[in-house]
Design a protein around this motif. Structure first.
Motif, PDB file in Angstrom:
ATOM      1  N   ILE A 187       0.871  -1.176   0.000  1.00 10.66           N
ATOM      2  CA  ILE A 187       0.000   0.000   0.000  1.00 10.66           C
ATOM      3  C   ILE A 187       0.907   1.224   0.000  1.00 10.66           C
ATOM      4  O   ILE A 187       1.832   1.326   0.819  1.00 10.66           O
ATOM      5  N   LEU A 188       0.675   2.111  -0.944  1.00  9.98           N
ATOM      6  CA  LEU A 188       1.512   3.299  -1.100  1.00  9.98           C
ATOM      7  C   LEU A 188       0.678   4.548  -0.857  1.00  9.98           C
ATOM      8  O   LEU A 188      -0.363   4.742  -1.486  1.00  9.98           O
ATOM      9  N   LEU A 189       1.133   5.383   0.055  1.00  6.92           N
ATOM     10  CA  LEU A 189       0.450   6.641   0.351  1.00  6.92           C
ATOM     11  C   LEU A 189       0.909   7.710  -0.639  1.00  6.92           C
ATOM     12  O   LEU A 189       2.100   7.968  -0.765  1.00  6.92           O
ATOM     13  N   THR A 190      -0.045   8.311  -1.336  1.00 10.28           N
ATOM     14  CA  THR A 190       0.274   9.284  -2.379  1.00 10.28           C
ATOM     15  C   THR A 190      -0.293  10.654  -2.032  1.00 10.28           C
ATOM     16  O   THR A 190      -1.163  10.795  -1.170  1.00 10.28           O
ATOM     17  N   MET A 191       0.223  11.681  -2.740  1.00 12.92           N
ATOM     18  CA  MET A 191      -0.242  13.062  -2.571  1.00 12.92           C
ATOM     19  C   MET A 191      -0.153  13.491  -1.106  1.00 12.92           C
ATOM     20  O   MET A 191      -1.043  14.168  -0.580  1.00 12.92           O
ATOM     21  N   PHE A 192       0.905  13.096  -0.455  1.00 15.01           N
ATOM     22  CA  PHE A 192       1.088  13.386   0.968  1.00 15.01           C
ATOM     23  C   PHE A 192       1.597  14.809   1.156  1.00 15.01           C
ATOM     24  O   PHE A 192       2.580  15.215   0.545  1.00 15.01           O
ATOM     25  N   ASP A 193       0.916  15.552   1.999  1.00 18.13           N
ATOM     26  CA  ASP A 193       1.321  16.917   2.335  1.00 18.13           C
ATOM     27  C   ASP A 193       1.521  16.978   3.846  1.00 18.13           C
ATOM     28  O   ASP A 193       0.550  17.082   4.610  1.00 18.13           O
ATOM     29  N   GLY A 194       2.757  16.888   4.277  1.00 18.31           N
ATOM     30  CA  GLY A 194       3.066  16.829   5.689  1.00 18.31           C
ATOM     31  C   GLY A 194       2.731  18.092   6.455  1.00 18.31           C
ATOM     32  O   GLY A 194       2.796  18.101   7.695  1.00 18.31           O
ATOM     33  N   ARG A 195       2.333  19.154   5.754  1.00 12.96           N
ATOM     34  CA  ARG A 195       1.986  20.408   6.435  1.00 12.96           C
ATOM     35  C   ARG A 195       0.594  20.360   7.049  1.00 12.96           C
ATOM     36  O   ARG A 195       0.255  21.203   7.882  1.00 12.96           O
ATOM     37  N   THR A 196      -0.238  19.389   6.639  1.00 13.58           N
ATOM     38  CA  THR A 196      -1.611  19.324   7.125  1.00 13.58           C
ATOM     39  C   THR A 196      -1.799  18.180   8.115  1.00 13.58           C
ATOM     40  O   THR A 196      -1.225  17.101   7.959  1.00 13.58           O
ATOM     41  N   ASN A 197      -2.633  18.430   9.107  1.00 14.04           N
ATOM     42  CA  ASN A 197      -2.970  17.385  10.069  1.00 14.04           C
ATOM     43  C   ASN A 197      -3.713  16.240   9.389  1.00 14.04           C
ATOM     44  O   ASN A 197      -3.542  15.077   9.740  1.00 14.04           O
ATOM     45  N   LEU A 198      -4.556  16.601   8.408  1.00 18.44           N
ATOM     46  CA  LEU A 198      -5.357  15.585   7.732  1.00 18.44           C
ATOM     47  C   LEU A 198      -4.491  14.524   7.072  1.00 18.44           C
ATOM     48  O   LEU A 198      -4.742  13.321   7.208  1.00 18.44           O
ATOM     49  N   ALA A 199      -3.477  14.955   6.342  1.00 21.72           N
ATOM     50  CA  ALA A 199      -2.605  13.998   5.655  1.00 21.72           C
ATOM     51  C   ALA A 199      -1.914  13.080   6.659  1.00 21.72           C
ATOM     52  O   ALA A 199      -1.819  11.860   6.442  1.00 21.72           O
ATOM     53  N   GLU A 201      -3.005  12.289   9.656  1.00 23.75           N
ATOM     54  CA  GLU A 201      -3.996  11.420  10.271  1.00 23.75           C
ATOM     55  C   GLU A 201      -4.378  10.264   9.353  1.00 23.75           C
ATOM     56  O   GLU A 201      -4.530   9.121   9.796  1.00 23.75           O
ATOM     57  N   VAL A 202      -4.531  10.562   8.055  1.00 22.32           N
ATOM     58  CA  VAL A 202      -4.853   9.500   7.102  1.00 22.32           C
ATOM     59  C   VAL A 202      -3.717   8.487   7.042  1.00 22.32           C
ATOM     60  O   VAL A 202      -3.947   7.272   7.038  1.00 22.32           O
ATOM     61  N   ALA A 203      -2.488   8.976   7.008  1.00 17.93           N
ATOM     62  CA  ALA A 203      -1.333   8.073   6.971  1.00 17.93           C
ATOM     63  C   ALA A 203      -1.293   7.185   8.206  1.00 17.93           C
ATOM     64  O   ALA A 203      -1.056   5.965   8.113  1.00 17.93           O
ATOM     65  N   GLU A 204      -1.547   7.761   9.370  1.00 18.58           N
ATOM     66  CA  GLU A 204      -1.559   6.976  10.609  1.00 18.58           C
ATOM     67  C   GLU A 204      -2.685   5.942  10.591  1.00 18.58           C
ATOM     68  O   GLU A 204      -2.506   4.804  11.040  1.00 18.58           O
ATOM     69  N   GLU A 205      -3.843   6.339  10.058  1.00 19.58           N
ATOM     70  CA  GLU A 205      -4.996   5.435   9.995  1.00 19.58           C
ATOM     71  C   GLU A 205      -4.684   4.230   9.110  1.00 19.58           C
ATOM     72  O   GLU A 205      -4.953   3.076   9.471  1.00 19.58           O
ATOM     73  N   VAL A 206      -4.116   4.495   7.948  1.00 17.93           N
ATOM     74  CA  VAL A 206      -3.784   3.409   7.025  1.00 17.93           C
ATOM     75  C   VAL A 206      -2.740   2.477   7.644  1.00 17.93           C
ATOM     76  O   VAL A 206      -2.868   1.252   7.599  1.00 17.93           O
ATOM     77  N   ARG A 207      -1.718   3.054   8.235  1.00 18.18           N
ATOM     78  CA  ARG A 207      -0.647   2.231   8.810  1.00 18.18           C
ATOM     79  C   ARG A 207      -1.143   1.413  10.010  1.00 18.18           C
ATOM     80  O   ARG A 207      -0.642   0.325  10.268  1.00 18.18           O
ATOM     81  N   SER A 208      -2.126   1.937  10.732  1.00 21.78           N
ATOM     82  CA  SER A 208      -2.654   1.188  11.873  1.00 21.78           C
ATOM     83  C   SER A 208      -3.440  -0.041  11.419  1.00 21.78           C
ATOM     84  O   SER A 208      -3.437  -1.070  12.101  1.00 21.78           O
ATOM     85  N   HIS A 209      -4.111   0.050  10.289  1.00 20.90           N
ATOM     86  CA  HIS A 209      -4.884  -1.085   9.775  1.00 20.90           C
ATOM     87  C   HIS A 209      -4.041  -2.030   8.926  1.00 20.90           C
ATOM     88  O   HIS A 209      -4.311  -3.234   8.876  1.00 20.90           O
ATOM     89  N   PHE A 210      -3.016  -1.490   8.253  1.00 21.43           N
ATOM     90  CA  PHE A 210      -2.196  -2.305   7.350  1.00 21.43           C
ATOM     91  C   PHE A 210      -0.713  -2.051   7.637  1.00 21.43           C
ATOM     92  O   PHE A 210       0.008  -1.522   6.786  1.00 21.43           O
ATOM     93  N   PRO A 211      -0.239  -2.425   8.815  1.00 20.96           N
ATOM     94  CA  PRO A 211       1.143  -2.096   9.198  1.00 20.96           C
ATOM     95  C   PRO A 211       2.199  -2.792   8.349  1.00 20.96           C
ATOM     96  O   PRO A 211       3.266  -2.218   8.102  1.00 20.96           O
ATOM     97  N   ASP A 212       1.947  -4.016   7.914  1.00 22.37           N
ATOM     98  CA  ASP A 212       2.952  -4.766   7.157  1.00 22.37           C
ATOM     99  C   ASP A 212       2.976  -4.382   5.685  1.00 22.37           C
ATOM    100  O   ASP A 212       4.015  -4.454   5.030  1.00 22.37           O
ATOM    101  N   GLU A 213       1.814  -4.009   5.164  1.00 16.40           N
ATOM    102  CA  GLU A 213       1.719  -3.743   3.737  1.00 16.40           C
ATOM    103  C   GLU A 213       2.099  -2.315   3.342  1.00 16.40           C
ATOM    104  O   GLU A 213       2.492  -2.070   2.199  1.00 16.40           O
ATOM    105  N   THR A 214       1.958  -1.363   4.260  1.00 18.52           N
ATOM    106  CA  THR A 214       2.143   0.047   3.910  1.00 18.52           C
ATOM    107  C   THR A 214       3.618   0.431   3.851  1.00 18.52           C
ATOM    108  O   THR A 214       4.368   0.200   4.801  1.00 18.52           O
ATOM    109  N   ILE A 274     -13.314  -0.041   9.054  1.00 18.18           N
ATOM    110  CA  ILE A 274     -12.378   1.044   8.814  1.00 18.18           C
ATOM    111  C   ILE A 274     -13.113   2.371   8.921  1.00 18.18           C
ATOM    112  O   ILE A 274     -14.036   2.645   8.148  1.00 18.18           O
ATOM    113  N   PRO A 275     -12.736   3.210   9.867  1.00 22.31           N
ATOM    114  CA  PRO A 275     -13.447   4.481  10.034  1.00 22.31           C
ATOM    115  C   PRO A 275     -12.999   5.510   9.007  1.00 22.31           C
ATOM    116  O   PRO A 275     -11.898   5.454   8.493  1.00 22.31           O
ATOM    117  N   VAL A 276     -13.855   6.463   8.739  1.00 16.45           N
ATOM    118  CA  VAL A 276     -13.493   7.600   7.894  1.00 16.45           C
ATOM    119  C   VAL A 276     -13.607   8.840   8.761  1.00 16.45           C
ATOM    120  O   VAL A 276     -14.671   9.185   9.250  1.00 16.45           O
TER     121      VAL A 276
END
Length: 281
Positions: A187-199, A201-214, A274-276
């Motif tokens: 799983i590859l996280l794209t369009m990541f903007d580290g300046r925003t909390n949202l980006a 949070e989404v990255a943390e959410e994905v990694r929490s559900h798919f730690p081995d694949e991300t 998986i929450p949104v």
């Protein structure tokens, strides 16, 4: 062999496909990109002609034309090849419905091409990357049946995980009935903007559900990545010093995606919880 898939549009499937392929090829590997999307954007990004009438993946899937007859080299990246898509592919979903073994058309074509290359003493392809349309129709199913691994790009924005559960369920169905070797490996996280909390949070959410694949590396939101296809290039050749290019080049030598995989296929558990999260800056 990777299928790059996500039925959600605009998440960076094609951009991921062509730039990962270019990164691998510049590392000395032979890479084949199969453009399985009627829009033909991967073909455009690699500088491959794909107007109507050009021999394409449509002819391979529908008319049994040998895959070798449609593969073209990418002039700007030695070792990178592409089987282009034309607008004709947009009608393939309907034409495939009445065909025998319709889900296996692409897999059979790839297998026959590999056997032909071996008989002719040609170099093997180290990687095959299949770019898919933003849907879960027969073209995407053909790609799932042909590949062993699935790479899912996920955009680091609101609703990034929306629809992911359905995609995982479809992959499980393919595993159970058509391709037992298929698994989500990356799983590859794209369009990541580290300046925003949202980006973040989404990255943390994905990694929490798919730690081995991300993947640890994230593809940043980059003007250069967006500009490159308009020049018929990947960001690797368009601007080798850009942030996106540097991330891909570093990842090539550090992550198992870019090396020979030795770990066993992951057992995929379909998540329905998986929450949104609500958007926040």
């Amino acid at each position: 062999m990777f299928t790059i898939a996500n039925q959600k549009g605009g998440v960076g499937k094609t951009t991921t496909t062509v730039n990962v392929a270019a990164a691998l090829a510049t590392g000395g590997l032979n890479v084949l990109v199969i453009d399985n999307d009627p829009q033909g954007n991967a073909s455009t990004a690699l500088g491959i002609d794909h107007h109507s009438g050009v021999p394409s993946i449509y002819d391979v899937i529908i008319d049994d034309v040998p895959l070798g007859d449609v593969i073209r080299p990418c002039e700007s990246v030695p070792g990178l090849y592409c089987a282009p898509a034309t607008i004709d592919l947009s009608g393939a979903e309907i034409e495939l419905v009445s065909m025998v073994a319709r889900e296996n058309r692409l897999r059979n074509a790839i297998r026959e091409h590999f056997e032909w290359r071996e008989r002719e003493g040609l170099e093997r392809f180290d990687y095959v990357l299949i770019d898919c349309p933003p849907s879960l129709g027969l073209l995407t199913i053909n790609a799932f049946v042909a590949a062993r691994e699935v790479l899912i790009p996920i955009q680091c924005e609101y609703y990034a995980l929306e629809g992911l559960t359905q995609l995982l369920k479809n992959i499980e169905l393919i595993r159970g009935h058509l391709n037992p070797d298929l698994h989500v490996s990356t799983i590859l996280l794209t369009m990541f903007d580290g300046r925003t909390n949202l980006a973040r949070e989404v990255a943390e959410e994905v990694r929490s559900h798919f730690p081995d694949e991300t993947l640890e590396a994230t593809i940043p939101r980059s003007v250069r990545i967006s500009e490159a296809p308009s020049y018929g290039q990947t960001v690797i050749t368009y601007d080798a010093g850009s942030s996106g290019s540097l991330v891909l080049r570093r990842s090539r030598s550090r992550h198992p995606l870019f090396l020979t995989r030795s770990r066993p296929p992951l057992t995929l558990t379909v998540r329905t919880d998986i929450p949104v999260r609500s958007p926040r800056d």
